[in-house]
Design a protein around this motif. Sequence first.
Motif, PDB file in Angstrom:
ATOM      1  N   TYR A 156       0.908  -0.708   0.359  1.00 56.55           N
ATOM      2  CA  TYR A 156       0.090  -0.601   0.065  1.00 56.55           C
ATOM      3  C   TYR A 156       1.256   1.376   0.179  1.00 56.55           C
ATOM      4  O   TYR A 156       2.534   1.004  -0.429  1.00 56.55           O
ATOM      5  CB  TYR A 156      -0.749   0.320   1.014  1.00 56.55           C
ATOM      6  N   THR A 197      -2.166   5.213   4.865  1.00 53.27           N
ATOM      7  CA  THR A 197      -2.950   5.853   4.111  1.00 53.27           C
ATOM      8  C   THR A 197      -3.675   5.872   3.068  1.00 53.27           C
ATOM      9  O   THR A 197      -4.107   6.735   3.973  1.00 53.27           O
ATOM     10  CB  THR A 197      -2.785   3.472   3.837  1.00 53.27           C
ATOM     11  N   PRO A 198      -3.927   6.290   1.791  1.00 52.45           N
ATOM     12  CA  PRO A 198      -5.016   7.596   1.286  1.00 52.45           C
ATOM     13  C   PRO A 198      -6.744   7.015   2.018  1.00 52.45           C
ATOM     14  O   PRO A 198      -7.348   7.915   1.973  1.00 52.45           O
ATOM     15  CB  PRO A 198      -4.823   7.023  -0.279  1.00 52.45           C
ATOM     16  N   GLU A 199      -6.734   5.446   2.650  1.00 46.77           N
ATOM     17  CA  GLU A 199      -7.801   4.799   2.995  1.00 46.77           C
ATOM     18  C   GLU A 199      -8.189   5.076   4.610  1.00 46.77           C
ATOM     19  O   GLU A 199      -8.446   4.995   5.656  1.00 46.77           O
ATOM     20  CB  GLU A 199      -8.167   3.486   2.854  1.00 46.77           C
ATOM     21  N   SER A 203      -4.012  -2.586  -0.641  1.00 46.09           N
ATOM     22  CA  SER A 203      -4.870  -1.133  -1.408  1.00 46.09           C
ATOM     23  C   SER A 203      -3.732  -1.329  -2.410  1.00 46.09           C
ATOM     24  O   SER A 203      -2.205  -0.996  -2.857  1.00 46.09           O
ATOM     25  CB  SER A 203      -5.221  -0.809  -0.554  1.00 46.09           C
ATOM     26  N   ASP A 204      -4.109  -1.103  -3.970  1.00 47.33           N
ATOM     27  CA  ASP A 204      -4.375  -0.630  -4.914  1.00 47.33           C
ATOM     28  C   ASP A 204      -4.691   1.177  -5.423  1.00 47.33           C
ATOM     29  O   ASP A 204      -4.507   2.270  -5.385  1.00 47.33           O
ATOM     30  CB  ASP A 204      -5.315  -0.512  -6.035  1.00 47.33           C
ATOM     31  N   GLU A 205      -5.140   1.613  -4.033  1.00 48.68           N
ATOM     32  CA  GLU A 205      -5.364   3.221  -4.441  1.00 48.68           C
ATOM     33  C   GLU A 205      -3.565   4.244  -3.259  1.00 48.68           C
ATOM     34  O   GLU A 205      -3.398   3.494  -2.923  1.00 48.68           O
ATOM     35  CB  GLU A 205      -6.365   3.612  -2.486  1.00 48.68           C
ATOM     36  N   ARG A 206      -3.785   5.108  -3.954  1.00 42.51           N
ATOM     37  CA  ARG A 206      -2.475   5.632  -4.247  1.00 42.51           C
ATOM     38  C   ARG A 206      -2.761   7.507  -3.709  1.00 42.51           C
ATOM     39  O   ARG A 206      -3.567   7.697  -3.730  1.00 42.51           O
ATOM     40  CB  ARG A 206      -1.932   5.901  -5.736  1.00 42.51           C
ATOM     41  N   ASP A 212      -2.825  11.513  -3.921  1.00 45.25           N
ATOM     42  CA  ASP A 212      -2.914  12.313  -4.919  1.00 45.25           C
ATOM     43  C   ASP A 212      -2.526  13.110  -4.582  1.00 45.25           C
ATOM     44  O   ASP A 212      -3.195  14.116  -3.474  1.00 45.25           O
ATOM     45  CB  ASP A 212      -4.848  12.624  -5.281  1.00 45.25           C
TER      46      ASP A 212
END
Length: 733
Positions: A566, A587-589, A640-643, A645
């Motif tokens: 992540y 992380t982003p989340e 997680s694939d979220e990056r 931004d």
Amino acid sequence: MGRANTRRAASQGGGGIRRLFTWRKLLGTFLVACLLGMGALYAIYLMVPVPANANAEATMQSNVYKYSNGKVLARDGKVNREIVGLEKIPLPVQRAFVAAENKSFYKDNGVDIKGTTRAALTTLTGKGKQGGSTITQQYVKNYYLDQSQTVTRKLKELVIALKVDQRMTKNEILAGYINTSYYGRNAYGIQAAAQAYYGVDAEKLTVAQGAYLASVLQAPSQYDWTSATETGRRLVQERWNYTLNNMVEEGWLPAEERAALTFPVPKAPKAAPGMEGQTGYIVEAANAELIRQGVNEEDLKAGGWTITLNIDEKKQKSLVKAVDQQLEDKIDRKGDKSQAVVQAGATSVDPKTGAVVALYGGVGATEHWMSNATRRDYQPASTFKPIVLASALENGAETQDGRKIGLGTVYDGTSKRPVEGSDERFAPENEDDRDHGMVNVQTATNKSINSVYAQMIVDVGMGNVKKTALDLGMKDGKDFGEHPAMSLGTMGASTWDMAGVYATLDNHGKKVTPSIVKSATHKDRQVQPVKSGGEQVVSRETADTVTKAMTGVVKSGSGFRAAGDYDAAGKTGTSENNRSAWFVGYTPELVTAVGLFGEKPDGTGQVTLTDTINEGRANGGRTPALIWNAYTTKALGGGSDERFDLELGDNAVVEPVPTRSETSESPDPTPPAETETPDPTPPADTESPAPPPPSDPSTQDPDPLPTRTRTGRPTGPTSPPDPGDEVVSDTIP
């Protein structure tokens, strides 16, 4: 002639007014009004009976606490009360309650007309809620009525108090009052309070202890010595002194005995049965939030509330499991006294909503009632450094020689280098008293170089940094102390606080306020949840640049053990004398703050974590980062694939720094480490990310950090640097 007529007319008019408002008529009107008022009061007196039964609050209900998915977490509200006769309460203790609340109790008729009228008018005019009741009135309110602050309830209280005073003896009333009052710590009545605060039965209370219990009634949550703020402690001590002085004044306590009394500090609280494990911590945090939202503490304790939490059941279980695997399963609290001092706390927040999705308060609320998630008595250490950087970027700060501060700004990383531009001498030591030479801010963040950040906070201005910290969500600004040592996180903070600060950075600079309560309803009443979203407290570019800096800490800095599948940013921290060790990251989340705290087994003070969970220092980059990694991996379903931004400007560009190869110095292959100490003379407190024992596959380090060749190129397994990061020989970007 005309003037005479005018004077005569005026005289006749004036005489008419005087005849209309003669003193006899005014007096008569006043007497009639008094008679009507007395008649009305008498009518009310006849119409308001003494209730035959106790009120609903006297019988109490349970509160229901639910996970965010609606599943019941806990029910509380079982009354912790044991009625005791007045004969079992020492006479000086009885008189302490009278001295604190109602000196004229033994002489009055049960009411205070002046005080009640003042309180009713204050309530009626919307100027707030005010007391003014006698002991008899308070007993009536506790036993027969409710806690609402309305004129109607006040009138009923007054009338019933008059009747109760006629029907009951003063001792019966006093016993009822002492046994029905709420003292905090889930204790109703003096017997439960004596056990909760001093671990003795009511008959064993001293006059000093009784005076404290009488004093705490005024504000149970604010005056509980263990959890009270400095202001709360000062106020309860003042009320304790007021109570004892009144006893002397009434002839109930000899002045010599009064002079010899010292303030009786209560024992640390213990959780009520049924609040085992993390449940007690979660319920306590939810109750505290509701009280901050304006719910009356007595109303809350009376029960009948349905409280839905933001706690995610799966994430909560994952957090507990992570702490168990990475800490509790590896230490022996009962057999090893050195390991018994280790306390863990954590708070996990959704940065988009502010929801507290998981909370870890300690080994269990029945064993250790003080929540390690919300306590603010330990230093956050170097987890404060990103706030210094954020303030530098937000204020467009410059170095002493006029260079604008950004991630590429070069500082002198020499250990014990005195800061420049400050009237206060400060020369902090780096980890292992190590000189890093000229380094950029990205490197100083990765390695948590004290000398760089001490200089940076002087360049920015301590007042500016304090403002930024408070804007981002830190609390108790009076505890900061505007000194260069503030750069090393010397104030108090909780994992809850730090999770909120980092959530605001994760949310691109928009304020995030952590909240554990999703909704709370009681009959027709509903409490508005905390407004989690807020204004833009720092610019998006500032927040995103700080995030970029902290991704370096995780990728190849002192927080490398937190890396996983992540995108992650974070910061380690180890306080002076190794009393606390932190990893706060996101992380982003998801944002999570993990802290370890050294506490004496009896909860009376702080101790070092050195040589407790491992040989040497208990670093933030070690066990806290491993807990964070284990929890985050599970909470995100393995990854997680979220990056991130990120919107970045020139301040995020990292320029090359002259390498040590140019000075014929060999490269430094050791992993980055962390240290912080606010005192330039003692040995530094460090973070040495030594790998854990290879026999435990759950704690294996990621690929080893790359060493550097004399040309500055990495050797060994490593991931490529982010675009814009310059690979240089003395830094791992």
